[in-house]
Write an enzyme that holds these catalytic residues in place. Structure first.
Site, PDB file in Angstrom:
ATOM      1  N   GLU A 131       0.850  -1.174   0.000  1.00 26.65           N
ATOM      2  CA  GLU A 131       0.000   0.000   0.000  1.00 26.65           C
ATOM      3  C   GLU A 131       0.897   1.238   0.000  1.00 26.65           C
ATOM      4  O   GLU A 131       1.861   1.272   0.756  1.00 26.65           O
ATOM      5  CB  GLU A 131      -0.922   0.044   1.230  1.00 26.65           C
ATOM      6  CG  GLU A 131      -1.927   1.179   1.121  1.00 26.65           C
ATOM      7  CD  GLU A 131      -2.960   1.190   2.261  1.00 26.65           C
ATOM      8  OE1 GLU A 131      -2.856   0.372   3.184  1.00 26.65           O
ATOM      9  OE2 GLU A 131      -3.852   2.033   2.193  1.00 26.65           O
ATOM     10  N   GLY A 271       2.530   2.505  10.863  1.00 26.18           N
ATOM     11  CA  GLY A 271       2.227   1.726  12.060  1.00 26.18           C
ATOM     12  C   GLY A 271       2.109   0.233  11.790  1.00 26.18           C
ATOM     13  O   GLY A 271       2.737  -0.577  12.465  1.00 26.18           O
ATOM     14  N   ALA A 272       1.292  -0.118  10.811  1.00 22.70           N
ATOM     15  CA  ALA A 272       1.079  -1.516  10.497  1.00 22.70           C
ATOM     16  C   ALA A 272       0.302  -1.610   9.190  1.00 22.70           C
ATOM     17  O   ALA A 272      -0.203  -0.603   8.695  1.00 22.70           O
ATOM     18  CB  ALA A 272       0.299  -2.216  11.610  1.00 22.70           C
ATOM     19  N   MET A 273       0.196  -2.834   8.651  1.00 23.48           N
ATOM     20  CA  MET A 273      -0.437  -2.991   7.350  1.00 23.48           C
ATOM     21  C   MET A 273      -1.317  -4.232   7.319  1.00 23.48           C
ATOM     22  O   MET A 273      -0.903  -5.306   7.733  1.00 23.48           O
ATOM     23  CB  MET A 273       0.661  -3.065   6.273  1.00 23.48           C
ATOM     24  CG  MET A 273       0.131  -3.204   4.869  1.00 23.48           C
ATOM     25  SD  MET A 273      -0.871  -1.765   4.385  1.00 23.48           S
ATOM     26  CE  MET A 273      -2.064  -2.586   3.331  1.00 23.48           C
ATOM     27  N   GLU A 274      -2.528  -4.038   6.774  1.00 23.58           N
ATOM     28  CA  GLU A 274      -3.579  -5.058   6.843  1.00 23.58           C
ATOM     29  C   GLU A 274      -3.558  -6.078   5.707  1.00 23.58           C
ATOM     30  O   GLU A 274      -4.613  -6.622   5.365  1.00 23.58           O
ATOM     31  CB  GLU A 274      -4.933  -4.356   6.860  1.00 23.58           C
ATOM     32  CG  GLU A 274      -5.344  -3.680   5.525  1.00 23.58           C
ATOM     33  CD  GLU A 274      -4.992  -2.207   5.414  1.00 23.58           C
ATOM     34  OE1 GLU A 274      -4.058  -1.772   6.122  1.00 23.58           O
ATOM     35  OE2 GLU A 274      -5.627  -1.483   4.621  1.00 23.58           O
ATOM     36  N   ASN A 275      -2.407  -6.380   5.116  1.00 21.81           N
ATOM     37  CA  ASN A 275      -2.350  -7.353   4.021  1.00 21.81           C
ATOM     38  C   ASN A 275      -3.223  -8.570   4.321  1.00 21.81           C
ATOM     39  O   ASN A 275      -3.198  -9.095   5.427  1.00 21.81           O
ATOM     40  CB  ASN A 275      -0.913  -7.843   3.830  1.00 21.81           C
ATOM     41  CG  ASN A 275       0.083  -6.727   3.873  1.00 21.81           C
ATOM     42  OD1 ASN A 275       0.054  -5.836   3.051  1.00 21.81           O
ATOM     43  ND2 ASN A 275       0.946  -6.746   4.888  1.00 21.81           N
ATOM     44  N   GLU A 308      -5.877  -3.256  12.346  1.00 18.06           N
ATOM     45  CA  GLU A 308      -5.480  -4.053  11.177  1.00 18.06           C
ATOM     46  C   GLU A 308      -6.411  -5.245  11.001  1.00 18.06           C
ATOM     47  O   GLU A 308      -6.796  -5.593   9.883  1.00 18.06           O
ATOM     48  CB  GLU A 308      -4.032  -4.514  11.286  1.00 18.06           C
ATOM     49  CG  GLU A 308      -3.009  -3.401  11.489  1.00 18.06           C
ATOM     50  CD  GLU A 308      -3.159  -2.223  10.555  1.00 18.06           C
ATOM     51  OE1 GLU A 308      -3.570  -2.419   9.392  1.00 18.06           O
ATOM     52  OE2 GLU A 308      -2.881  -1.077  10.975  1.00 18.06           O
ATOM     53  N   HIS A 311      -9.705  -4.276   9.423  1.00 20.95           N
ATOM     54  CA  HIS A 311      -9.602  -4.026   7.984  1.00 20.95           C
ATOM     55  C   HIS A 311     -10.002  -5.247   7.162  1.00 20.95           C
ATOM     56  O   HIS A 311     -10.325  -5.122   5.985  1.00 20.95           O
ATOM     57  CB  HIS A 311      -8.168  -3.650   7.604  1.00 20.95           C
ATOM     58  CG  HIS A 311      -7.865  -2.179   7.608  1.00 20.95           C
ATOM     59  ND1 HIS A 311      -8.693  -1.244   7.031  1.00 20.95           N
ATOM     60  CD2 HIS A 311      -6.804  -1.481   8.090  1.00 20.95           C
ATOM     61  CE1 HIS A 311      -8.161  -0.033   7.166  1.00 20.95           C
ATOM     62  NE2 HIS A 311      -7.009  -0.144   7.807  1.00 20.95           N
ATOM     63  N   GLU A 330     -10.146   3.759   5.956  1.00 21.86           N
ATOM     64  CA  GLU A 330      -9.386   4.210   7.130  1.00 21.86           C
ATOM     65  C   GLU A 330     -10.261   4.906   8.175  1.00 21.86           C
ATOM     66  O   GLU A 330     -10.161   4.623   9.364  1.00 21.86           O
ATOM     67  CB  GLU A 330      -8.215   5.103   6.709  1.00 21.86           C
ATOM     68  CG  GLU A 330      -7.146   4.380   5.876  1.00 21.86           C
ATOM     69  CD  GLU A 330      -6.580   3.142   6.543  1.00 21.86           C
ATOM     70  OE1 GLU A 330      -6.777   2.960   7.759  1.00 21.86           O
ATOM     71  OE2 GLU A 330      -5.935   2.332   5.837  1.00 21.86           O
TER      72      GLU A 330
HETATM   73  N1  TRP Z   1      -3.244   0.838   5.649  1.00 21.20           N
HETATM   74  C1  TRP Z   1      -2.385   0.952   6.793  1.00 21.20           C
HETATM   75  C2  TRP Z   1      -3.285   1.173   7.988  1.00 21.20           C
HETATM   76  O1  TRP Z   1      -3.730   2.240   8.265  1.00 21.20           O
HETATM   77  C3  TRP Z   1      -1.360   2.014   6.763  1.00 21.20           C
HETATM   78  C4  TRP Z   1      -0.470   2.199   5.593  1.00 21.20           C
HETATM   79  C5  TRP Z   1      -0.717   2.918   4.501  1.00 21.20           C
HETATM   80  C6  TRP Z   1       0.872   1.820   5.471  1.00 21.20           C
HETATM   81  N2  TRP Z   1       0.393   3.029   3.712  1.00 21.20           N
HETATM   82  C7  TRP Z   1       1.376   2.383   4.294  1.00 21.20           C
HETATM   83  C8  TRP Z   1       1.698   1.064   6.259  1.00 21.20           C
HETATM   84  C9  TRP Z   1       2.707   2.243   3.924  1.00 21.20           C
HETATM   85  C10 TRP Z   1       3.016   0.919   5.876  1.00 21.20           C
HETATM   86  C11 TRP Z   1       3.520   1.526   4.742  1.00 21.20           C
HETATM   87  O2  TRP Z   1      -3.652   0.268   8.628  1.00 21.20           O
HETATM   88 ZN    ZN Z   2      -5.833   1.443   8.454  1.00 17.68          ZN
END
Ligand code: TRP
Ligand code: ZN
Length: 885
Positions: A131, A271-275, A308, A311, A330
């Site tokens: 993302e 912070g973190a990523m919802e893959n 996360e 999401h 978001e």
């Molecule tokens: N989608 C993520 C969240 O809010 C955050 C996110 C967006 C992100 N772009 C990113 C995390 C790039 C890491 C790097 O939960």
């Molecule tokens: Zn998010």
């Protein structure tokens, strides 16, 4: 190699949206993983929109194309072109399969976007961040969120170097290969956009838990971390389980794969990523133990784990049509996470924390040159729009709509939203329409909130008519112009309110013209949906004190001609915990004005008196008391000034606290501190956390009037602290007060936590809080420290972010030295990591409102940076916007 896009000012516009001419239904990816080079083979199953004639165009950034074939036939040179990050292919038909093989360089990727290496090359691991547009750094693809495909991913790597191989989806086999290599395959049956793709490979350890959903579906939860960190994942696992149960119980949303993987990394831009099926976390929001994690950080871990996870439905199952709709996932997910945190902890404290964050981070954004609507109309670099406006204000908009529908109505609406758009990419209109349809109401007027930037001012004026026993409340609204929107329209503003009599009791609300509707209600919502409107309350025996915007029912700035005594009454008696705190904040701000203007002391006296009384009350929750004893922060106070002198704001806020401490009295503070210190424990329950929070606040107040006593108490607290909360609180007091004992404590802390990067981040950031004149030299010393590096985002933020954002007095030096240092480092950082550089640069937002000397110095520093050759698109957009207001 870092990927530096050239500074093309090309704007992407919402109004230019067109459905994709080519879709991909199925993706087969095969990775030959290596630290220096990784080869990626991709097979895309293509569908063409018969209504569009465009040739096949795929996004790809910095890719080395090794081979390309269409429908099994290698493509000759002239049949494809790769330029300006777009691969154009001739001859593709509906149903064609395109196969490409590309090479990427993970270890050289310092931007942490796409496939990169976390940690050292000998011991680190490989991971991806896609993302918003990182997938195009991995392979050629229509890299836009409205292209949803099912993914089959095969990883193949050296077994000894990469024993663990993970990708999103369900596991679908693994095995051995020649030359010490092995493979693993994952199939994700749920169509997803490319930004949700992820893989991880390396030497990781795991903890596991079996989870059974309410309908009996078995899910394996696995958290992965490097060996030295795996012992700190237990709290996150508990939080994950709570999140999953809560989403089933509250929204009826169940997890939809057999496994759910979570991975911690120290090298992460956000912070973190919802893959999908493979969440990746900045270690800061996953690892926790009492020895290295504060209470606030524990709550942040719980909140981000939940965010996360949530999401998976709000973002993944229903995703965004385009990046302008970012708040669709978001804002909604922040709202869900705030509800969850309120349920797990104290609801009023959570609301206070969230509104304080909104005011500290979003209001200034909305008031300056970076202001943008929750749904922006255009952008140059999408990564610059992961902002407090899209996240935090976006959540407030969902909260308003949810409040309008009520608990059951909102659930009904969410059910319809999820079922109507499951497996598809949606828009904010779709969201409001589904919620409205399920409740037969028209929510489209709320769309204006998504389109209009700036924080509305809500003015309230009350008039009591003793003869007719009526109270007329006149509400009006005005939104100041922002850069690209000179004229603003009125918005629907829900105002939750109550009226108090002079004895501090709520009185029944009889709204004129509404006979019959719940005549005895003590609290109700009126909606102001035009420029001005009056509401007449009947049968009011005496001039009341209104409690407005209860629970912060709309993200606005309330301007109300309260007398200090009115605010003091609400501070003592309001049963809405949030509004009680809010009354204290308003009163403290007026007390600040008293000190600044040096005339009246009516507000100052009222504030101190009310808090002195509350301090003596034994039944008041300790955490709420700690918050009540805290005046608005320097950023919030600065927002109220026409011209800002950060040093003056700092000094006045210190004086304000000194007055408060003197009124409560040294003896009372000391005794309360001792009583709280006697309870010292490691427990995380609400009472123990509340005691630690109040203990810290009392110590800080004591430091204002008896530094010597405060220093020795802080030293004792540091030496005997059983938890990081107490230890860091004590260290912060020693450092901020520039106590002689600070140096030894810092040396001790550094030795004790040398091997713990998250604790070392705290060691850096606490020192950026040295008072005014002293801090610049310290920042120089810290960046020369062997443990400092511009390559790690957490470390950069713990030094430069903490200094520039949390120590305004120490950063905004009148001679401009602070601005020059930051601007210079931003230029260097940009070459390494443009996303992190652009985000850090926003710390300079608001420079236009500084007093003239600082303003000139800040402008010069930003202009110098803007003139630097080869800046990324990310940083260019931020500095250009800041300069061209
Ligand atoms: N989608 C993520 C969240 O809010 C955050 C996110 C967006 C992100 N772009 C990113 C995390 C790039 C890491 C790097 O939960
Ligand atoms: Zn998010």
């Amino acid at each position: 190699m870092t990927t530096r896009s050239d500074a093309s000012p090309a704007l992407i516009r919402l109004s230019d949206y067109r459905a994709p001419a080519w879709r991909v239904t199925q993706v087969e990816l095969a990775f030959d993983l290596g630290i220096d080079t990784t080869d990626v083979t991709s097979r895309l199953h293509l569908r063409r929109d018969p209504a569009q004639q465009e040739p096949l165009r795929l996004d790809g950034e910095g890719l080395k194309l090794l081979s390309i074939s269409l429908d099994g036939q290698p493509l000759p040179e002239g049949a494809w072109r790769y330029a300006d990050s777009v691969l154009e292919v001739d001859g593709a038909r509906d149903g064609s399969v395109l196969e490409t093989r590309v090479r990427v360089q993970p270890a050289a990727n310092t931007a942490l976007e796409g496939l990169y290496l976390s940690g050292k090359r000998e011991s680190g691991f490989l991971l991806t961040q896609c993302e918003a547009q990182g997938f195009r750094h991995i392979t050629f693809f229509p890299d836009r969120p409205d292209v949803l495909a099912s993914y089959t991913v095969t990883l193949n790597a050296d077994r000894e170097r990469f024993p663990v191989l993970l990708a999103g989806g369900n596991p679908d086999g693994h095995g051995e290969l020649d030359h010490g290599r092995h493979w693993a395959r994952f199939v994700d049956p749920h169509p997803k956009p490319s930004y949700l793709f992820a893989l991880v490979a390396g030497r990781l350890q795991k903890i596991e838990r079996d989870y059974v959903t309410n309908t009996g579906r078995a899910v394996k939860l696995v958290i992965w971390a490097e060996p030295d960190a795996i012992g700190r994942c237990g709290y996150a696992m508990d939080a994950l389980e709570r999140s999953m149960r809560w989403d089933e119980d509250t929204y009826g949303r169940e997890y939809d794969l057999d496994v759910f993987h979570v991975v911690a990394t120290h090298d992460f831009n956000m912070g973190a990523m919802e893959n999908k099926g493979l969440n990746i976390f900045n270690a800061k929001y996953l690892l926790a133990d009492a020895d290295s994690t504060t209470d606030d950080e524990y709550r942040a871990v719980e909140a981000v784990v939940a965010h996360e996870y949530f999401h998976n439905w709000s973002g993944n199952r229903v995703t965004c049509r385009d990046w302008f709709q970012l708040s669709l996932k978001e804002g909604l997910t922040v709202f869900r996470e705030q509800q969850f945190s309120a349920d797990m902890n104290s609801a009023p404290l959570k609301r206070i924390e969230d509104v304080a964050l909104l005011r500290r981070a979003q209001f200034p954004e909305d008031a300056g040159p970076l202001a943008h609507p929750v749904r922006p109309a255009q952008y140059s670099e999408i990564n610059n729009f992961y902002t407090a406006t899209v996240y935090e204000k976006g959540s407030e908009l969902v909260r308003m709509v949810a409040g309008r529908l009520g608990r059951e109505g909102f659930r009904r609406g969410m059910d319809l939203y999820f079922s109507r758009h499951d497996g598809h990419a949606a828009t904010l209109e779709d969201f409001l329409r589904a919620l409205g349809d399920a409740n037969r109401v028209d929510l489209m007027p709320y769309l204006a909130w998504y389109a209009q930037a700036g924080t509305p001012r809500l003015t309230a004026h009350g008039h009591y008519d003793a003869t007719h026993r009526t109270y007329t409340l006149t509400l009006s609204q005005h939104t100041p112009p922002t850069a690209s929107q000179p004229h603003k329209q009125p918005l629907p503003i829900p105002v939750k309110l109550a009226l108090f009599d002079r004895a501090g009791h709520m009185i029944p609300l009889h709204l004129a013209g509404e006979a019959g509707t719940d005549a005895s209600a003590l609290e109700r919502v009126v909606v102001l949906d035009r420029a001005e409107q009056s509401f007449v309350f009947q049968q009011v025996g005496d001039a009341p004190v209104p409690s407005l915007l209860r629970g912060f029912s709309a993200p606005v700035i309330l301007e109300c001609d309260y007398a200090p005594a009115d605010l003091a009454l609400l501070l003592r008696h309001d049963v809405d915990g949030f509004n009680r705190w809010e009354a204290g904040q308003q009163l403290a701000a007026r007390a600040f004005d008293n000190l600044r203007d040096g005339d009246a002391t009516d507000a100052l006296d009222a504030w101190c008196n009310a808090l002195e009384a509350l301090f003596a009350e034994t039944t008041l929750d300790a955490a709420l008391l700690a918050d009540l004893l805290t005046p608005p922060g320097e950023i919030e106070l600065s927002e109220r000034e026409r011209l800002v002198d950060p040093s003056l704001v700092h000094a006045l806020r210190q004086q304000l606290q000194e007055h408060l401490a003197l009124r409560i009295g040294r003896e009372a503070l000391y005794q309360r501190y001792e009583a709280l210190a006697a309870h010292t424990s490691l427990e995380l329950d609400a009472t123990s956390q509340a005691r630690r929070r109040l203990k810290r606040r009392v110590l800080e107040l004591l430091a204002r009037i008896d530094p010597w006593a405060a220093h020795s108490l802080a030293t004792l607290q540091y030496d005997n602290a059983p938890s990081m909360t107490d230890r860091l609180a004590a260290l912060a007091v020693l450092v901020r007060e520039n106590a002689p004992q600070a140096a030894a404590a810092l040396v001790h802390f550094r030795q004790r936590y040398a091997d713990n990067p998250l604790a070392m981040d705290k060691w850096f950031s606490v020192q950026t809080q040295l008072p005014g004149e002293l801090v610049l030299d310290r920042v120089h010393a810290l960046e020369a420290d062997a443990a400092f590096t511009l390559k790690n985002p957490n470390r950069v933020n713990s030094l430069f972010g903490a200094w520039a954002r949390n120590n305004p007095d120490g950063f905004h030096r009148a001679d401009g030295s602070g601005y020059r240092l930051l601007a210079e480092r931003l230029g260097q950082l940009d070459a390494i990591n443009p996303q992190v550089a652009a985000r850090l640069a926003t710390a300079l937002n608001g420079w236009q409102r500084l007093e003239p000397m600082r303003r000139a110095a800040a402008r010069a520093a930003i202009a110098t940076l803007a003139g630097q050759a080869g800046l990324s698109r990310n940083l260019t957009e931020i500095v250009q916007s800041m300069l061209h207001d």
